[in-house]
Motif scaffolding. Structure first.
Motif, PDB file in Angstrom:
ATOM      1  N   GLN A 116       0.639  -1.107   0.049  1.00  0.00           N
ATOM      2  CA  GLN A 116      -0.104  -0.060   0.027  1.00  0.00           C
ATOM      3  C   GLN A 116       0.900   1.273  -0.123  1.00  0.00           C
ATOM      4  O   GLN A 116       0.369   2.173  -0.614  1.00  0.00           O
ATOM      5  N   ASP A 174      -3.558   0.344  11.996  1.00  0.00           N
ATOM      6  CA  ASP A 174      -4.247  -0.847  12.204  1.00  0.00           C
ATOM      7  C   ASP A 174      -4.608  -0.912  13.408  1.00  0.00           C
ATOM      8  O   ASP A 174      -3.878  -1.081  14.334  1.00  0.00           O
ATOM      9  N   LYS A 226     -14.921   3.421  11.421  1.00  0.00           N
ATOM     10  CA  LYS A 226     -14.429   4.027  10.381  1.00  0.00           C
ATOM     11  C   LYS A 226     -14.593   5.532  10.339  1.00  0.00           C
ATOM     12  O   LYS A 226     -13.669   6.459  10.185  1.00  0.00           O
ATOM     13  N   LYS A 261      -8.022   5.234   1.816  1.00  0.00           N
ATOM     14  CA  LYS A 261      -8.274   3.897   1.708  1.00  0.00           C
ATOM     15  C   LYS A 261      -8.589   3.084   3.143  1.00  0.00           C
ATOM     16  O   LYS A 261      -7.893   3.408   3.894  1.00  0.00           O
ATOM     17  N   TYR A 262      -9.730   2.130   2.952  1.00  0.00           N
ATOM     18  CA  TYR A 262     -10.007   1.375   4.305  1.00  0.00           C
ATOM     19  C   TYR A 262      -9.915   0.068   3.971  1.00  0.00           C
ATOM     20  O   TYR A 262     -10.209  -0.415   3.000  1.00  0.00           O
ATOM     21  N   TRP A 263      -9.455  -0.962   4.916  1.00  0.00           N
ATOM     22  CA  TRP A 263      -9.651  -2.447   4.692  1.00  0.00           C
ATOM     23  C   TRP A 263      -9.823  -3.068   6.097  1.00  0.00           C
ATOM     24  O   TRP A 263      -9.738  -2.544   7.198  1.00  0.00           O
ATOM     25  N   GLY A 293      -6.554  -7.602   2.645  1.00  0.00           N
ATOM     26  CA  GLY A 293      -6.971  -6.836   2.063  1.00  0.00           C
ATOM     27  C   GLY A 293      -8.246  -6.823   1.649  1.00  0.00           C
ATOM     28  O   GLY A 293      -8.989  -6.271   0.782  1.00  0.00           O
ATOM     29  N   ARG A 294      -9.061  -7.779   2.629  1.00  0.00           N
ATOM     30  CA  ARG A 294     -10.627  -7.720   2.453  1.00  0.00           C
ATOM     31  C   ARG A 294     -11.316  -6.520   3.029  1.00  0.00           C
ATOM     32  O   ARG A 294     -10.651  -5.518   3.711  1.00  0.00           O
ATOM     33  N   PRO A 295     -12.419  -6.117   2.224  1.00  0.00           N
ATOM     34  CA  PRO A 295     -13.128  -4.811   2.470  1.00  0.00           C
ATOM     35  C   PRO A 295     -13.466  -4.951   3.989  1.00  0.00           C
ATOM     36  O   PRO A 295     -13.645  -5.745   4.612  1.00  0.00           O
ATOM     37  N   LEU A 296     -13.624  -3.627   4.385  1.00  0.00           N
ATOM     38  CA  LEU A 296     -13.957  -3.293   5.980  1.00  0.00           C
ATOM     39  C   LEU A 296     -15.369  -3.486   6.125  1.00  0.00           C
ATOM     40  O   LEU A 296     -16.294  -2.794   5.154  1.00  0.00           O
ATOM     41  N   THR A 348     -15.640  -7.492  10.059  1.00  0.00           N
ATOM     42  CA  THR A 348     -14.211  -7.803  10.214  1.00  0.00           C
ATOM     43  C   THR A 348     -13.543  -7.254  11.576  1.00  0.00           C
ATOM     44  O   THR A 348     -14.125  -5.921  11.864  1.00  0.00           O
TER      45      THR A 348
END
Ligand SMILES: C[S@@+](CC[C@H](N)C(=O)[O-])C[C@H]1O[C@@H](n2cnc3c(N)ncnc32)[C@H](O)[C@@H]1O
Length: 248
Positions: A38, A147, A208, A224-226, A231-234, A238
Motif C-alpha cells: 500500500q 491498524d 471508520k 483507503k480502508y480495509w 486486503g478484504r473490504p472493511l 471484520t
C-alpha cells in the motif's frame, strides 16, 4: 473499573505481556508485505514504525531496504527489537519515547502504527496529540497507515469474560464497555505457580467514521480502508480496521 494513570508503563513489560508471541511473529512478514504494497515506497525511503514494540514488523520493513526508525516507550521491547535486527542482519534506528510527544519534523516518507497501538488514553486529546505528532513527522504528502481493532465489531461481539491457555500461563480477560471504549482487566496466571498479576487498562474504540474524523483533525486525509491484512473490504464483520491516510 479504575484504570491506573499511565497504565502502559506496567502493562508493556516482559514480566506481564509481550506482543511478539510466536503466532504474532509468524504473521509479521505477510502483514508487513501488505503494508509495503500500500505504501509503495522506494528503496532507502524513511519509514517510522510508531509503537514498534519488539520490532517484528520493523525488521521486515528493513529487510526490504527501507531506512526504518522504530519508536516505542518500552525499553525492554526496544532491546528485543535491537536483538531481532542483529539476528536478521538489518539495521534499525530505535528511539525511546512517548507517542504523545513525537519530536520528529518532516523526516519520514511514511509512518505506520500497527496491532492496535493506539487509543490507549482516557483523554481523547492525547490520541489527537499522537496523530498530530505522526503528521508532523511526515514529509509533505507522506503516508500514514494505521491498524486497530474495529470498534463496531468489538461492540457487536462483546465478550465480558474470556480466557486462553498460553505456553507458560493462562491469560484471563474481563471487559466492561463504556461510551468511548472498553475498560479491561487482564490477569496472568503462571503455570509454574508463580505470582498472579492483573493489569487494568483502557482502549478507546474506533470505527471508520471516528478514526477518519480523528485523522482529519490531525491533518491526515483518509484514502483507503480495509478490514484485515488480507486486503478484504472493511465491514462490521471484520475485526480489524486499517486506514491509509495522506498528510495534507
Ligand atoms: C500492542 S503493542 C504492539 C507493538 C507492535 N506494533 C507489534 O505489532 O508487535 C503496543 C505497543 O505500544 C507501545 N506503547 C504503549 N503506550 C505507549 C506510549 N504512550 N508511547 C509509546 N509507545 C507506547 C507499547 O510499549 C507496545 O510496544
Amino acid at each position: 473499573m479504575k484504570i491506573p494513570h499511565e497504565w502502559h508503563r506496567s502493562l508493556f513489560r516482559n514480566s506481564f505481556y509481550n506482543p511478539a508471541s510466536p503466532a504474532a511473529v509468524a504473521k509479521a512478514p505477510a502483514e508487513a508485505a501488505f503494508v509495503l504494497k500500500q505504501l509503495k515506497l522506494k528503496k532507502g525511503s524513511a519509514l517510522l514504525d510508531l509503537c514498534c514494540g519488539p520490532g517484528r514488523h520493523a525488521v521486515e520493513f528493513a529487510k526490504k531496504g527501507l531506512a526504518v526508525t522504530g519508536y516505542d516507550f518500552s525499553g525492554e521491547y526496544l532491546a528485543e527489537a535491537a536483538a531481532r535486527a542483529k539476528k536478521k542482519k538489518v539495521s534499525l534506528r530505535l528511539v525511546r519515547g512517548d507517542m504523545r510527544r513525537l519530536k520528529f519534523r518532516g523526516e519520514f516518507d511514511a509512518a505506520v502504527n500497527l496491532f492496535t497501538s493506539f487509543g490507549y488514553f482516557q483523554k481523547f486529546s492525547d490520541d489527537i496529540k499522537t496523530l498530530k505528532g505522526a503528521a508532523r513527522s511526515l514529509k509533505p504528502g507522506g503516508l500514514f497507515l494505521i491498524d486497530v481493532v474495529n470498534g463496531g465489531f468489538v461492540r457487536k461481539n462483546f465478550r465480558p469474560r474470556d480466557w486462553v491457555e498460553l505456553e507458560d500461563y493462562y491469560h484471563l480477560e474481563e471487559a466492561k464497555a463504556g461510551p468511548d471504549g472498553v475498560y479491561n482487566a487482564w490477569t496472568r496466571i503462571p503455570k509454574n505457580g508463580g505470582k498472579i498479576l492483573t493489569r487494568r487498562f483502557f482502549s478507546r474504540l474506533y470505527d471508520k467514521e471516528r478514526l477518519g474524523a480523528a485523522l482529519r483533525k490531525a491533518g491526515l486525509s483518509p484514502l483507503k480502508y480495509w478490514g484485515g491484512f488480507s486486503g478484504r473490504p472493511l465491514t462490521d464483520k471484520t475485526n480489524r480496521l486499517i486506514i491509509l491516510a495522506r498528510k495534507n
